[in-house]
Design a protein around this motif. Structure first.
Motif, PDB file in Angstrom:
ATOM      1  N   VAL A  24     -40.794 -10.871 -61.157  1.00 17.86           N
ATOM      2  CA  VAL A  24     -40.447  -9.513 -60.098  1.00 17.86           C
ATOM      3  C   VAL A  24     -38.684  -9.860 -60.183  1.00 17.86           C
ATOM      4  CG1 VAL A  24     -40.371  -8.452 -57.894  1.00 17.86           C
ATOM      5  CG2 VAL A  24     -42.245  -9.857 -58.607  1.00 17.86           C
ATOM      6  N   ILE A  25     -38.287 -11.363 -59.934  1.00 16.45           N
ATOM      7  CA  ILE A  25     -36.890 -10.863 -59.300  1.00 16.45           C
ATOM      8  C   ILE A  25     -36.325 -10.869 -61.061  1.00 16.45           C
ATOM      9  CG2 ILE A  25     -34.494 -12.443 -58.933  1.00 16.45           C
ATOM     10  CD1 ILE A  25     -36.075 -13.488 -56.514  1.00 16.45           C
ATOM     11  N   PRO A  26     -36.122 -11.494 -62.343  1.00 20.84           N
ATOM     12  CA  PRO A  26     -35.874 -11.560 -63.093  1.00 20.84           C
ATOM     13  C   PRO A  26     -35.947 -10.064 -63.691  1.00 20.84           C
ATOM     14  CG  PRO A  26     -36.606 -13.474 -63.786  1.00 20.84           C
ATOM     15  CD  PRO A  26     -37.676 -12.264 -62.059  1.00 20.84           C
ATOM     16  N   LEU A  31     -33.753  -4.533 -65.270  1.00 19.05           N
ATOM     17  CA  LEU A  31     -33.937  -3.099 -64.837  1.00 19.05           C
ATOM     18  C   LEU A  31     -32.990  -2.409 -64.250  1.00 19.05           C
ATOM     19  CD1 LEU A  31     -37.912  -2.695 -63.941  1.00 19.05           C
ATOM     20  CD2 LEU A  31     -36.842  -2.166 -66.134  1.00 19.05           C
ATOM     21  N   LEU A  32     -31.884  -2.860 -62.766  1.00 19.43           N
ATOM     22  CA  LEU A  32     -31.743  -2.228 -61.861  1.00 19.43           C
ATOM     23  C   LEU A  32     -30.048  -2.638 -62.127  1.00 19.43           C
ATOM     24  CD1 LEU A  32     -33.662  -1.605 -58.924  1.00 19.43           C
ATOM     25  CD2 LEU A  32     -33.514  -0.570 -60.704  1.00 19.43           C
ATOM     26  N   PRO A  38     -21.709  -2.356 -65.829  1.00 22.61           N
ATOM     27  CA  PRO A  38     -21.000  -1.783 -64.498  1.00 22.61           C
ATOM     28  C   PRO A  38     -22.119  -1.070 -63.273  1.00 22.61           C
ATOM     29  CG  PRO A  38     -19.384  -1.034 -66.754  1.00 22.61           C
ATOM     30  CD  PRO A  38     -20.959  -2.008 -67.349  1.00 22.61           C
ATOM     31  N   THR A  39     -22.140  -1.303 -62.225  1.00 18.82           N
ATOM     32  CA  THR A  39     -22.587  -0.678 -61.570  1.00 18.82           C
ATOM     33  C   THR A  39     -23.289   0.861 -61.542  1.00 18.82           C
ATOM     34  OG1 THR A  39     -22.252  -2.244 -59.836  1.00 18.82           O
ATOM     35  CG2 THR A  39     -23.223  -0.314 -59.357  1.00 18.82           C
ATOM     36  N   GLY A  40     -24.324   1.358 -61.450  1.00 17.23           N
ATOM     37  CA  GLY A  40     -24.143   3.041 -62.199  1.00 17.23           C
ATOM     38  C   GLY A  40     -24.507   3.092 -63.398  1.00 17.23           C
ATOM     39  N   GLU A  41     -24.197   2.479 -63.867  1.00 20.16           N
ATOM     40  CA  GLU A  41     -24.299   2.483 -65.620  1.00 20.16           C
ATOM     41  C   GLU A  41     -25.690   2.506 -66.566  1.00 20.16           C
ATOM     42  OE1 GLU A  41     -22.233   3.137 -68.092  1.00 20.16           O
ATOM     43  OE2 GLU A  41     -23.215   3.648 -70.126  1.00 20.16           O
ATOM     44  N   VAL A  42     -26.745   1.776 -65.469  1.00 19.39           N
ATOM     45  CA  VAL A  42     -27.350   1.541 -66.413  1.00 19.39           C
ATOM     46  C   VAL A  42     -28.579   3.211 -65.729  1.00 19.39           C
ATOM     47  CG1 VAL A  42     -29.543   1.002 -65.559  1.00 19.39           C
ATOM     48  CG2 VAL A  42     -28.264  -0.077 -65.936  1.00 19.39           C
ATOM     49  N   PHE A  43     -28.391   4.080 -64.455  1.00 22.06           N
ATOM     50  CA  PHE A  43     -28.723   5.573 -64.596  1.00 22.06           C
ATOM     51  C   PHE A  43     -27.970   6.301 -64.698  1.00 22.06           C
ATOM     52  CE2 PHE A  43     -30.449   2.824 -60.964  1.00 22.06           C
ATOM     53  CZ  PHE A  43     -31.730   3.227 -60.776  1.00 22.06           C
ATOM     54  N   LEU A 242     -27.085  -4.908 -78.691  1.00 16.65           N
ATOM     55  CA  LEU A 242     -26.822  -6.078 -77.469  1.00 16.65           C
ATOM     56  C   LEU A 242     -26.473  -4.862 -76.659  1.00 16.65           C
ATOM     57  CD1 LEU A 242     -24.743  -9.102 -78.393  1.00 16.65           C
ATOM     58  CD2 LEU A 242     -27.415  -8.818 -77.642  1.00 16.65           C
ATOM     59  N   ASP A 243     -26.764  -3.508 -76.592  1.00 20.67           N
ATOM     60  CA  ASP A 243     -26.214  -2.427 -75.242  1.00 20.67           C
ATOM     61  C   ASP A 243     -27.667  -2.811 -74.350  1.00 20.67           C
ATOM     62  OD1 ASP A 243     -25.822  -0.117 -73.965  1.00 20.67           O
ATOM     63  OD2 ASP A 243     -26.233   1.136 -75.177  1.00 20.67           O
ATOM     64  N   TRP A 244     -26.919  -3.749 -73.334  1.00 15.81           N
ATOM     65  CA  TRP A 244     -28.430  -3.492 -72.029  1.00 15.81           C
ATOM     66  C   TRP A 244     -28.164  -2.284 -71.343  1.00 15.81           C
ATOM     67  CZ3 TRP A 244     -30.869  -7.747 -72.780  1.00 15.81           C
ATOM     68  CH2 TRP A 244     -30.023  -8.998 -73.654  1.00 15.81           C
ATOM     69  N   ALA A 245     -27.564  -1.705 -71.133  1.00 13.25           N
ATOM     70  CA  ALA A 245     -27.434  -0.339 -70.127  1.00 13.25           C
ATOM     71  C   ALA A 245     -28.401   0.265 -70.488  1.00 13.25           C
ATOM     72  CB  ALA A 245     -26.025   0.398 -70.016  1.00 13.25           C
ATOM     73  N   ALA A 246     -28.355   1.143 -71.928  1.00  9.57           N
ATOM     74  CA  ALA A 246     -29.676   1.611 -72.752  1.00  9.57           C
ATOM     75  C   ALA A 246     -30.792   0.367 -72.534  1.00  9.57           C
ATOM     76  CB  ALA A 246     -29.229   1.668 -74.031  1.00  9.57           C
ATOM     77  N   ALA A 247     -31.099  -0.785 -73.141  1.00 13.69           N
ATOM     78  CA  ALA A 247     -32.796  -1.602 -72.748  1.00 13.69           C
ATOM     79  C   ALA A 247     -33.271  -1.316 -71.094  1.00 13.69           C
ATOM     80  CB  ALA A 247     -31.544  -2.717 -73.546  1.00 13.69           C
ATOM     81  N   SER A 248     -32.228  -1.629 -69.954  1.00 16.72           N
ATOM     82  CA  SER A 248     -32.231  -1.083 -68.714  1.00 16.72           C
ATOM     83  C   SER A 248     -32.844   0.430 -68.989  1.00 16.72           C
ATOM     84  CB  SER A 248     -31.607  -1.530 -68.214  1.00 16.72           C
ATOM     85  OG  SER A 248     -30.941  -3.370 -68.439  1.00 16.72           O
ATOM     86  N   ALA A 249     -32.479   1.216 -69.185  1.00 16.29           N
ATOM     87  CA  ALA A 249     -33.243   2.181 -69.255  1.00 16.29           C
ATOM     88  C   ALA A 249     -34.002   2.833 -69.570  1.00 16.29           C
ATOM     89  CB  ALA A 249     -31.932   3.200 -69.671  1.00 16.29           C
TER      90      ALA A 249
END
Length: 276
Positions: A24-26, A31-32, A38-43, A242-249
């Motif tokens: 759950v935590i990982p 995801l978020l 940077p904060t907000g980059e995922v969304f 290695l685009d972690w923001a896109a991966a999380s999205a």
């Protein structure tokens, strides 16, 4: 009563700690708020993906393939599970074991079989050419049909065993009572067995859909770059660019798709239970 609850809590605690700390935590962190993003980059990236025609096509293809595979697995799996659960043959257990035997094999092994069958020199291609239907045989690999076939074969045993568990819990005497009141086999199946098996059917649909939209190996081997799905796109973002923001999205979209299907199946199951 209090002592039994404390014992149950102690027994549950190790599993809950492992689930929270290892899953759950990982998952929530990736995801978020993934590392070095940077904060907000995922969304922000999520919003751009939902307005990009290329990403929307991948989302729609993933949803279409997931729903098609789910429908095929339930259509093929429920009748098989029903016959096995209601069979009085001594071979029923053996047939059930054979039906779910593919679950013991690696996804790669099962998918490799389709590479042999659907290849240009495979059984299907040679049959088409031998019958004179087309020469050369049409390209079957790296098509959406190949991905659907591979995923259906991959998750059909899961649908069978889940539906089998649901049908086996329905008292067979209810079938006999319905027939005694004049209902035929089809009417008994439709009005008695299926409604009472709906929780298991809904669970099978959720498991198959979740597995289909998150599968990586089968879409990658059978679909190639032409049939990119969200899971393959997620691997490219996290393992290649290695685009972690896109991966999380991408992971958020996959999670939402699964939760929506789970919610719809739960609502339909409850609605069916109320109308009974």
């Amino acid at each position: 009563m209090i002592r039994s609850r404390r014992i149950a809590l102690v027994l549950l605690l190790p599993g809950l700690v492992l689930l929270l700390g290892g899953v759950v935590i990982p998952a929530l962190t990736m995801l978020l708020s993934p590392p070095r993003v940077p904060t907000g980059e995922v969304f922000d990236r999520l919003g751009r993906m939902l307005s990009d025609p290329y990403d929307l096509a991948i989302i729609w293809r993933t949803l279409r393939i997931g729903l098609t595979v789910t429908g095929l697995c339930l259509t093929l799996g429920f009748p098989t599970a029903y016959l096995l659960a209601r069979s009085r043959s001594r071979w029923a257990g053996v047939l059930l074991a054979l039906a779910i035997f593919p679950l013991l094999l690696s996804n790669v092994v099962r998918t490799y079989g389709w590479l042999v069958v659907l290849g240009r020199n495979g059984v299907v291609g040679q049959t088409i050419e031998g019958l004179g239907l087309a020469d050369p045989a049409p390209q079957l690999l790296y098509t959406e049909i190949a991905v659907v076939l591979g995923l259906t074969q991959l998750f059909l045993p899961l649908a069978i065993i889940t539906c089998y568990s649901a049908v086996a819990q329905v008292d067979a005497n209810l079938d006999e009572a319905a027939r005694g009141l004049g209902a035929g086999r089809i009417r008994t199946l439709w009005s008695v067995t299926i409604p009472l098996s709906m929780p298991g059917i809904a669970m099978a649909a959720t498991l198959v859909f979740a597995g289909a939209v998150t599968a990586y190996t089968t879409p990658y081997l059978l679909g190639g770059s032409r049939q990119t799905m969200l899971a393959t796109q997620l691997f490219r973002y996290s393992g290649v660019s290695l685009d972690w923001a896109a991966a999380s999205a991408t992971a958020i979209i996959m999670t939402v798709l699964v939760l929506v299907v789970y919610g719809v199946s739960t609502v339909l199951t409850r609605a069916k239970a109320v109308t009974r």
